[in-house]
Design an enzyme around this catalytic site. Structure first.
Site, short mmCIF file in Angstrom:
data_model
loop_
_atom_site.label_atom_id
_atom_site.label_comp_id
_atom_site.label_asym_id
_atom_site.label_seq_id
_atom_site.Cartn_x
_atom_site.Cartn_y
_atom_site.Cartn_z
N GLU A 20 0.81 -1.21 0.00
CA GLU A 20 0.00 0.00 0.00
C GLU A 20 0.84 1.26 0.00
O GLU A 20 0.50 2.25 -0.67
CB GLU A 20 -0.90 -0.01 1.24
CG GLU A 20 -1.83 1.19 1.35
CD GLU A 20 -2.69 1.10 2.59
OE1 GLU A 20 -2.90 2.14 3.24
OE2 GLU A 20 -3.16 -0.01 2.91
N ASP A 21 1.98 1.28 0.73
CA ASP A 21 2.72 2.53 0.97
C ASP A 21 4.12 2.56 0.39
O ASP A 21 4.83 3.56 0.54
CB ASP A 21 2.82 2.78 2.48
CG ASP A 21 1.46 3.03 3.12
OD1 ASP A 21 0.56 3.50 2.40
OD2 ASP A 21 1.29 2.73 4.31
#
Length: 746
Positions: free
Chosen positions: A128-129
């Site tokens: 996600e990051d």
């Protein structure tokens, strides 16, 4: 997963507010120190392959406490990837971002999660990051880890806009349906974010806390992860109700000796059980903040024993009842507080005996009695169940690490008592007689949730329905007429049962039988009821807007709402607003069957009694009435017994030679268009003639038709009644039996 920084409660309160501190007597891990160790380890070069980086030594220690034979090499590789991927990222508090996945993994390790879950937890924010891709995770750690990481990865806000949050939860729940470890990671992730939410703006804190309260805490409750649920409740309590939180904190702090009173009772209980030869461990179990607050609202002023409960742990199920017997014998039991969740587990499979006893000094202490096995799963819930894809037999033994080094055995949880727990699933698999999956990590409520979410037409409907579904904190079991069972939320009605059993076919539901008796659709069902929805034979019938007042389950509400939107004419109010008078129909008045009375002197007129409407060849008895005539009753009519009690002498009556007769029938039905026409057609087809008819106004969608009919041959009465019962919407036809004790059906 946008983990934030700083704790919403001060460090001075840590000993009171942190369940881990009070439970295990040691301070919470210093996340700042872990973060510095992670950075130092990264700058000093990679750790040797034969040892773990210092930053995850706490995770390894907690993991080995539950899984002594676990292969930790996969955790080392996962940490190295996570640390290098998140390097240069910082939380809003200034801490290195790697402290967040480390803290989440430590929470799960302390609960006893197996290695695959911990591996995915370390990597849960990388896709996600960071630049790490899901394919990269799959290549290096296998399909299971990749599935778990993908399950907790948020959907892109740029693609979903305002619907990103509900769609993320929808995706997460669907993934949880196949592997419940997805939700375990999400709950631990939210717990650490809630612990470190203080740097956010107050309005954002409140928004996150409300979602936690409405969605995550109920999910933790249903999955039995009490260790997470209780701390989440306290953190939400501090944010959303700061005044009540401070009052409760001051109340606990102002009663430092409260544990002594409960400790004294614990010693008495231990002595009683030792003398009885029952091996048991008696523990004092402090309540968490929200539990203390609830008890204060319920009881008013609190005494020493109200700040906690006693937990008695034994080895076998039978020992639980042995302990209960000793307590109720040697102490004064508070019978109203007794609950047996071993014989009848709660909806989330929580098992324990609950009771309360009064000590000689008058102090009342609540007591929980359970086995060590029950307690392990009650504390850690699905986390303790480990890998849902490993069979029970294989799961009981430590399995060899797979090619990625991940172990597949479930946790042999040895969690110490948490401050409070009221529910949690036990280890045995759920029964399959109700069609539920025989998998304790896939409970029935989750299967139903996955079913109705597919029918949710938009994110808003899904989000509101999810919150409403999770707000139902209890479950009932009702039996179907075919012998199966249905699991429904407490307060569910016949409408909910109809849609749970028949799906969209329930649109044509006309009513139901509950425990063998006809009941309106709005009837609220109780645990153990038997319900049989009655469906129309035609495909024209559909739900009315009033059904939404009775529907409690999202599946029923979504289906009803969808049908009403597709048929807007059905939602239009009726043209008449006032009560409708009964409709009377009168046809030709033909003579009935011949009746004769054996009387001396002048002959008397004989007529059938209106209360039981006898027809040939019914056995009959006559009585004189005013005017000198005779009324003939069926022999089993209650009026016969009443006449005899009054001293009235019966008169011998008999049928004449003709087989014709007149009878009054009552048809009970559910209202629908064309019902009267269909009934009269059935009567005419059977060869009967309508003498008179009365249709009462509908009541709760039920209509009563009363017909007086002339039969050319009274022997055809049973066939006539069967033909009337076969009319769609008609659920019962019986002879007019006002005041009769005989069965209503002929």
């Amino acid at each position: 997963m946008s983990a934030e920084a700083t704790n919403p409660v001060s460090a001075a309160d840590a000993a009171v507010t942190d369940p881990t501190v009070r439970r295990r007597g040691r301070a919470r891990i210093d996340l700042r120190r872990i973060g510095r160790a992670a950075l130092l380890g990264a700058t000093a070069g990679p750790a040797p392959r034969d040892r773990l980086p210092d930053a995850i030594s706490h995770v390894a220690e907690a993991h080995r406490a539950h899984h002594p034979d676990a292969d930790l090499s996969v955790l080392r590789r996962a940490y190295v990837l996570a640390e290098s991927s998140h390097r240069g990222q910082f939380r809003k508090s200034g801490e290195p971002y790697i402290t967040h996945p480390l803290a989440v993994t430590l929470i799960l390790a302390e609960l006893g999660a197996e290695t695959t879950t911990l591996t995915a937890s370390l990597l849960h924010d990388t896709v996600e990051d960071t630049d790490v891709t899901l394919d990269q995770v799959r290549r290096e750690f296998g399909d299971e880890v990749a599935y778990l990481v993908d399950g907790v990865t948020k959907v892109e806000k740029i693609d979903y806009g305002a619907a990103a949050e509900p769609e993320t939860f929808r995706k997460m729940l669907v993934a949880t349906g196949n592997d419940v470890r997805v939700m375990s990671i999400k709950l631990a992730d939210r717990l650490h974010n809630m612990r470190t939410l203080g740097v956010m703006r107050p309005e954002k804190q409140a928004r996150i806390a409300k979602v936690t309260r409405d969605v995550l805490i109920p999910l933790a409750e249903r999955l039995g992860v009490q260790a997470l649920k209780t701390e989440l409740e306290d953190l939400v309590f501090a944010i959303l109700h700061p005044e009540e939180y401070e009052t409760t904190r001051a109340l606990i702090a102002g009663n430092p000796q409260a544990g002594d009173a409960l400790g004294a009772v614990a010693e008495q209980v231990s002595a009683v059980l030792r003398e009885a030869g029952v091996g048991a461990e008696v523990l004092v179990r402090p309540r968490h903040f929200v539990s203390v607050h609830r008890v204060r609202l319920k009881r008013g002023e609190l005494r020493g024993c109200d700040f906690g409960r006693l937990l008695v742990l034994v080895s076998e199920d039978a020992d639980c009842y042995a302990v209960l017997g000793e307590l109720h014998t040697c102490f004064t039991p508070v019978i109203s507080e007794f609950k047996d969740f071993i014989a009848a587990p709660k909806f989330n499979l929580y098992q324990s005996l609950h009771t309360a006893i009064a000590a000689p000094d008058g102090a009342v202490a609540e007591v929980l009695i359970r086995t060590h096995r029950m307690h392990k799963v009650a504390e850690a819930g699905v986390v303790a169940l480990g890998n849902p894809h490993v069979g029970q037999d294989a799961a009981e033994q430590p399995d060899a690490a797979d090619r990625q080094g991940a172990t597949a055995q479930p946790a042999a949880v040895t969690a110490a008592p948490s401050p409070d727990a009221t529910a949690g699933p036990d280890a045995p698999a759920s029964r399959a007689d109700d069609g539920e999956r025989v998998d304790p990590t896939r409970p029935g409520w989750l299967s139903r949730l996955l079913d109705w979410q597919q029918a949710a037409p938009d994110p808003d409907t899904f989000w509101s329905s999810l919150r409403a579904d999770l707000a139902e904190d209890d479950e009932i079991t009702v039996f179907r007429a075919d012998g199966g069972t249905l699991k429904l939320p407490a307060g569910a009605s016949c409408v909910d049962a109809a849609y749970a059993q028949h799906g969209e076919a329930a649109h044509g539901c006309l009513g139901a039988r509950v425990n063998g008796r006809l009941a309106p659709l709005g009837t609220v069902l109780g645990d153990g009821d038997t319900v049989q929805p009655l469906l129309a034979q035609d495909t024209v019938s559909g739900p009315s807007p009033e059904w939404l007042d009775h529907a409690r389950t999202p599946a029923a509400r979504i289906a009803i709402t969808g049908w009403l939107r597709a048929h807007p004419e059905s939602a239009a109010p009726p043209a008449e607003t006032g009560p409708r008078p009964p409709v009377n129909v009168t046809a030709d008045r033909r003579t009935g069957a011949e009746l004769h009375a054996d009387l001396e002197g002048e002959p008397a007129a004989v007529r059938p009694a209106g209360c039981c409407t006898p027809v040939p060849p019914d056995e009959i008895t006559g009585f004189r009435v005013r005017g000198g005539s005779v009324t003939a009753h069926r022999a089993r009519c209650t009026a016969v017994e009443a006449m005899r009690r009054l001293g009235r002498e019966p008169v011998a009556v008999r049928w004449g030679d003709t087989a014709q007769g007149r009878v009054t029938l009552v048809a009970e039905s559910f209202g629908r268009p064309g019902l009267l026409a269909d009934l009269t057609e059935a009567i005419a087809t059977a060869g009967a003639a309508v003498v008179s008819a009365t249709v009462e106004p509908p009541s709760e969608q039920r209509v009563r038709h009363t017909y007086t009919l002339h039969l050319p041959d009274a022997a055809g009465l049973p066939a006539l009644m069967r033909a009337m019962r076969d009319v769609p919407g008609v659920y019962d036809v019986h002879r007019a039996s006002r005041g009769t004790s005989e069965p209503r059906r002929a």
